[in-house]
Design a protein around this motif. Structure first.
Motif, PDB file in Angstrom:
ATOM      1  N   HIS A  82       0.843  -1.183   0.000  1.00 55.92           N
ATOM      2  CA  HIS A  82       0.000   0.000   0.000  1.00 55.92           C
ATOM      3  C   HIS A  82       0.877   1.231   0.000  1.00 55.92           C
ATOM      4  CE1 HIS A  82      -4.146   1.494   0.512  1.00 55.92           C
ATOM      5  NE2 HIS A  82      -3.529   2.585   0.917  1.00 55.92           N
ATOM      6  N   THR A  84       1.185   5.402   0.650  1.00 58.97           N
ATOM      7  CA  THR A  84       0.483   6.471   1.371  1.00 58.97           C
ATOM      8  C   THR A  84      -0.015   7.538   0.388  1.00 58.97           C
ATOM      9  OG1 THR A  84       2.593   7.569   1.770  1.00 58.97           O
ATOM     10  CG2 THR A  84       1.758   6.141   3.509  1.00 58.97           C
ATOM     11  N   LEU A 114      -7.167  10.387  -4.198  1.00 58.46           N
ATOM     12  CA  LEU A 114      -7.456  11.132  -2.967  1.00 58.46           C
ATOM     13  C   LEU A 114      -6.705  12.450  -3.054  1.00 58.46           C
ATOM     14  CD1 LEU A 114      -8.838  10.600  -0.153  1.00 58.46           C
ATOM     15  CD2 LEU A 114      -6.627   9.826   0.657  1.00 58.46           C
ATOM     16  N   ARG A 168     -12.794  12.783   3.837  1.00 55.84           N
ATOM     17  CA  ARG A 168     -11.518  13.482   4.059  1.00 55.84           C
ATOM     18  C   ARG A 168     -10.993  14.085   2.761  1.00 55.84           C
ATOM     19  NH1 ARG A 168      -8.110   9.035   5.611  1.00 55.84           N
ATOM     20  NH2 ARG A 168      -6.411  10.512   5.714  1.00 55.84           N
ATOM     21  N   LEU A 179      -4.894   9.660  10.982  1.00 57.51           N
ATOM     22  CA  LEU A 179      -5.964   9.355  10.022  1.00 57.51           C
ATOM     23  C   LEU A 179      -5.415   8.523   8.863  1.00 57.51           C
ATOM     24  CD1 LEU A 179      -7.944  12.740  10.004  1.00 57.51           C
ATOM     25  CD2 LEU A 179      -8.540  10.622  11.178  1.00 57.51           C
ATOM     26  N   ILE A 180      -4.201   8.808   8.424  1.00 57.35           N
ATOM     27  CA  ILE A 180      -3.610   8.022   7.334  1.00 57.35           C
ATOM     28  C   ILE A 180      -3.273   6.614   7.833  1.00 57.35           C
ATOM     29  CG2 ILE A 180      -1.662   7.801   5.738  1.00 57.35           C
ATOM     30  CD1 ILE A 180      -1.504  10.824   5.573  1.00 57.35           C
ATOM     31  N   SER A 183      -6.417   4.589   8.372  1.00 61.12           N
ATOM     32  CA  SER A 183      -7.081   4.304   7.101  1.00 61.12           C
ATOM     33  C   SER A 183      -6.373   3.145   6.387  1.00 61.12           C
ATOM     34  CB  SER A 183      -7.069   5.567   6.232  1.00 61.12           C
ATOM     35  OG  SER A 183      -7.319   5.275   4.889  1.00 61.12           O
ATOM     36  N   ILE A 184      -5.060   3.266   6.281  1.00 66.66           N
ATOM     37  CA  ILE A 184      -4.300   2.244   5.549  1.00 66.66           C
ATOM     38  C   ILE A 184      -4.302   0.916   6.302  1.00 66.66           C
ATOM     39  CG2 ILE A 184      -1.973   1.597   4.767  1.00 66.66           C
ATOM     40  CD1 ILE A 184      -1.555   4.489   3.962  1.00 66.66           C
TER      41      ILE A 184
HETATM   42  N1  URA Z   1      -4.083   6.076   1.504  1.00 67.39           N
HETATM   43  C1  URA Z   1      -5.085   5.571   2.243  1.00 67.39           C
HETATM   44  O1  URA Z   1      -5.523   4.451   2.025  1.00 67.39           O
HETATM   45  N2  URA Z   1      -5.593   6.329   3.201  1.00 67.39           N
HETATM   46  C2  URA Z   1      -5.132   7.539   3.494  1.00 67.39           C
HETATM   47  O2  URA Z   1      -5.625   8.158   4.411  1.00 67.39           O
HETATM   48  C3  URA Z   1      -4.083   8.073   2.724  1.00 67.39           C
HETATM   49  C4  URA Z   1      -3.569   7.313   1.737  1.00 67.39           C
END
Ligand code: URA
Length: 433
Positions: A82, A84, A114, A168, A179-180, A183-184
């Motif tokens: 994954h 960022t 995003l 977001r 939050l990042i 989320s990830i």
């Molecule tokens: N990638 C994600 O999956 N979530 C985030 O918040 C930022 C990057």
């Protein structure tokens, strides 16, 4: 418990309890907490931050907000990666076939664009017929058949992240460590792979602008993964300029195909080989040097490209487009940006370049926007390059000719020039395990 009190508590700088975090996630998913309340809380988190315990609680609450995937039938070789988020970051399209050509099993859930960054799902959907919304049964049979499948956040996997991610994106609350990380890692934990390799981007085009912030994010995510029994590593990579030369959905798929044919830009190839080597080394328990030799071998021999074709066509994508990238629909309009003076490019603000490509139609400005798959930017020059007056710096692609002026203005504001040669920045800042 009331969401109002939770927002106020965070606004005033206090740590939230596990119960309060779970109350927020449950309420946001079932609709009893509204978008405007969730955005206020995200903004409060953005300004006040969360401690390590709150971040771990938020991650687990989100990971358990829906179904989780059981990949145990595929043994210990299940792997996931994954990023960022960066500009021109098409690494999944290259890494997935490399590692699955080496026997790793990549059953992956990916995201959409995003903010100023692109998303793998949007890129894959630029290939005619490619289906990113497989049912669970279809997903498992793809993985069984090919050793690789990539789908969007469909079904009921981490619905909390699905809603929060989209919120977001349009409320300027993306670039916060907690939050990042939540989320990830919530998606990675729910998606069930044994090995997780994270590409933590650092620099002007990343959510983490400095190596210190990127390292902190990398360490937080690696700790969460390892504490949850997953083999986790993070590679910190440079995002001070876009990765590769192409930005925009179909333009990025075309460049990924180029790399899989063992051509393409060196920086992109190097980041992909580094990520792939970490994945193969961790999942097969071999040294990184040994893994690197294997990954180079499948790229050079064309086995990774064959795997890519197999994967794309079995998820419904038109394999003819992969064989002949001229078949991708072209943008109706193009515009060349030329250098106004001689010099060297000393700096590129990759975030501004990402925004310039969103203006052309390659990303979303609101949740409801649709993407122009052919829109984007092809860079002719990057940081360190010498330019002469009149050289083409980049070509803009769009179906909306009216977007060129403001995109060009944004693009040019992203570049700094110097009279003297400048040195290149490190591509890989470090690896955290
Ligand atoms: N990638 C994600 O999956 N979530 C985030 O918040 C930022 C990057």
């Amino acid at each position: 418990m009331r969401i109002y009190d939770i927002i106020k508590k965070k606004r005033d700088g206090f740590a939230l309890s596990k119960e309060e975090i779970e109350f927020f996630i449950k309420g946001y998913v079932d609709g009893s907490i509204h978008d405007y309340q969730a955005s206020a809380l995200c903004m409060a988190i953005f300004f006040q931050g969360m401690n390590e315990r709150e971040t771990a609680d938020l991650t687990l609450a989100m990971a358990h907000s829906g179904d989780t995937v059981d990949l145990s039938r595929f043994g210990d070789l299940t792997v996931d990666k994954h990023s960022t988020g960066g500009v021109g970051d098409k690494t999944t399209l290259i890494v997935a076939p490399i590692v699955s050509a080496l026997g790793c099993v990549m059953a992956k859930m990916s995201g959409r664009g995003l903010g100023h960054t692109g998303g793998t799902i949007d890129k894959l959907e630029s290939i005619e017929g490619f289906n990113t919304a497989l049912s669970p049964d279809e997903f498992f049979s793809q993985v069984e058949k090919n050793g690789v499948a990539v789908v969007g956040q469909t079904g009921n996997l981490t619905p909390a992240d699905k809603k929060l991610y989209a919120l977001r994106d349009v409320t300027a609350t993306v670039d916060n460590l907690s939050l990042i990380a939540s989320s990830i890692m919530s998606k990675k934990l729910a998606a069930g792979s044994h090995t997780i390799v994270l590409d933590v981007k650092c620099g002007s085009g990343a959510f983490m602008k400095t190596p210190e912030d990127a390292k902190e994010l990398a360490e937080a995510m690696v700790k969460i993964g390892n504490n949850c029994g997953r083999n986790t590593a993070a590679v910190i990579t440079n995002m001070d300029r876009p990765l590769g030369n192409n930005i925009g959905n179909s333009l990025e798929v075309i460049e990924a195909i180029d790399v899989l044919k063992n051509n393409g830009p060196e920086d992109l190839k190097e980041v992909c080989l580094t990520l792939s080597s970490e994945i193969v080394s961790l999942s097969k328990n071999i040294s990184v040097d040994e893994a690197r030799k294997l990954t180079e071998e499948v790229l050079v021999s064309g086995k990774a490209f064959e795997k890519f074709k197999e994967w794309i066509s079995s998820q419904g994508g038109n394999a003819k487009w992969i064989e002949n990238t001229d078949l991708f629909p072209k943008a109706e309009h193009t515009y060349e940006i030329k250098a106004e003076n001689d010099g060297y490019i000393s700096k590129m603000d990759a975030e501004k370049i990402g925004i310039a490509s969103v203006i052309l139609g390659a990303g979303r400005e609101t949740k409801e926007d649709t993407i122009d798959m052919s829109a984007g930017i092809v860079l002719n020059k990057k940081t360190g390059d010498k330019v002469e007056k009149g050289d083409i710096l980049a070509t803009l692609y769009s179906c909306n000719e009216k977007s060129f002026n403001s995109s060009k203005e944004k693009f040019l504001s992203a570049l700094d020039f110097s009279e003297k040669p400048v040195s290149e920045k490190t591509l890989v800042w470090g690896i955290i395990k």
